[in-house]
Design an enzyme around this catalytic site. Structure first.
Site, PDB file in Angstrom:
ATOM      1  CD  GLU A 215      20.281  -2.577  36.896  1.00 25.95           C
ATOM      2  OE1 GLU A 215      19.412  -2.884  36.064  1.00 25.95           O
ATOM      3  OE2 GLU A 215      21.362  -2.081  36.600  1.00 25.95           O
TER       4      GLU A 215
ATOM      5  CE  LYS B  20      23.131  -2.215  33.424  1.00 27.91           C
ATOM      6  NZ  LYS B  20      21.920  -1.507  33.881  1.00 27.91           N
TER       7      LYS B  20
ATOM      8  CB  CYS C 285      28.033 -11.964  37.229  1.00 31.14           C
ATOM      9  SG  CYS C 285      28.359 -12.763  38.781  1.00 31.14           S
TER      10      CYS C 285
END
Ligand SMILES: *[C@@H]1O[C@H](CO)[C@@H](O)[C@H](O)[C@H]1NC(C)=O
Ligand SMILES: *[C@@H]1O[C@H](CO)[C@@H](O)[C@H](O)[C@H]1NC(C)=O
Length: 224
Positions: free
Chosen positions: A82, A187, A217
């Protein structure tokens, strides 16, 4: 069975995929690269697109080397962490030049490496796609996504006050001399990320691989 290359001791907030089902007896090689991101020293100061790209290319140059290394060692999927391309501590405004509008792979089949002219302002997507293609890998990376209002996936949800959605996003690209964008995941559980919006609805995004079935994911807080 998964063979991990470059097994990291600890990857903070890695943007990772989990296998939801896999064919019995199958085995594959996965690589996770723990990247020491080159940061923008002044993340709260807005920059031009040119400067944002120059900054991100430095991290992408390292991705490029590592993708080749992973491929040489037989990796079939490579996951980058990330914030590994753009960094962190941006404000909603200062991240603007780092954003790309990532098309929804469920709506449109697009190979950024092969058809770069189809969407402007997608240099990072193009580079990642070409990396997957060149190295015959599934490649998963994290980047910020800008989506206009109303949101196509949730047209009735209330638009942010500045008229745009900004998401912390994982993207996945397919291999086989290809580079197709196969997944886009926004996210949901943000962690002090002032520059990003929480998607109005949590997404369940998966993609298929020939070597290990379906991947989902998600974001893991760490990986050991
Ligand atoms: C990011 O911001 C936090 C405070 O919001 C600060 O403690 C931290 O040092 C900053 N990190 C970088 C790399 O700028
Ligand atoms: C990309 O930008 C150029 C220059 O602004 C414009 O002429 C072109 O129509 C744009 N292409 C797409 C696909 O939006």
């Amino acid at each position: 069975m998964v063979t991990w290359l470059f097994k990291p001791l600890y990857v903070y907030l890695a943007s990772v995929v989990g296998v939801t089902d896999s064919t019995p007896d199958s085995s594959y090689v996965a690589a996770v690269y723990e990247h020491k991101v080159i940061l923008n020293p002044h993340p709260r100061v807005p920059v031009s697109r040119h400067d944002a790209l120059q900054h991100m290319q430095k991290n992408l140059d390292i991705y490029e080397e590592q993708a080749a290394r992973a491929a040489q060692q037989g990796a079939q999927i490579l996951v980058f962490p990330e914030d590994g391309i753009h960094g962190f501590n941006f404000t909603r405004l200062s991240i603007t030049s780092y954003l790309e509008t990532i098309p929804d792979p469920q709506e449109e089949s697009w190979n950024p490496c092969m058809k770069p002219e189809r969407h402007n302002n997608t240099e990072v997507l193009q580079r990642l796609s070409c990396m997957a293609r060149r190295n015959n890998l599934y490649l998963v990376a994290n980047m910020p996504d800008l989506q206009p209002c109303p949101l196509k996936t949730s047209p009735t949800s209330t638009c942010p006050p500045d008229g745009r959605w900004q998401f912390n996003t994982n993207v996945a690209f397919r291999y086989m001399s290809d580079g197709l964008l196969v997944a886009r995941y926004h996210k949901h559980n943000l962690y002090f990320e002032a520059s990003c919006d929480t998607p109005p609805e949590p997404e369940i995004i998966t993609f298929d691989t020939p070597f290990a079935g379906k991947f989902e994911c998600q974001f893991w807080s760490h990986l050991r």
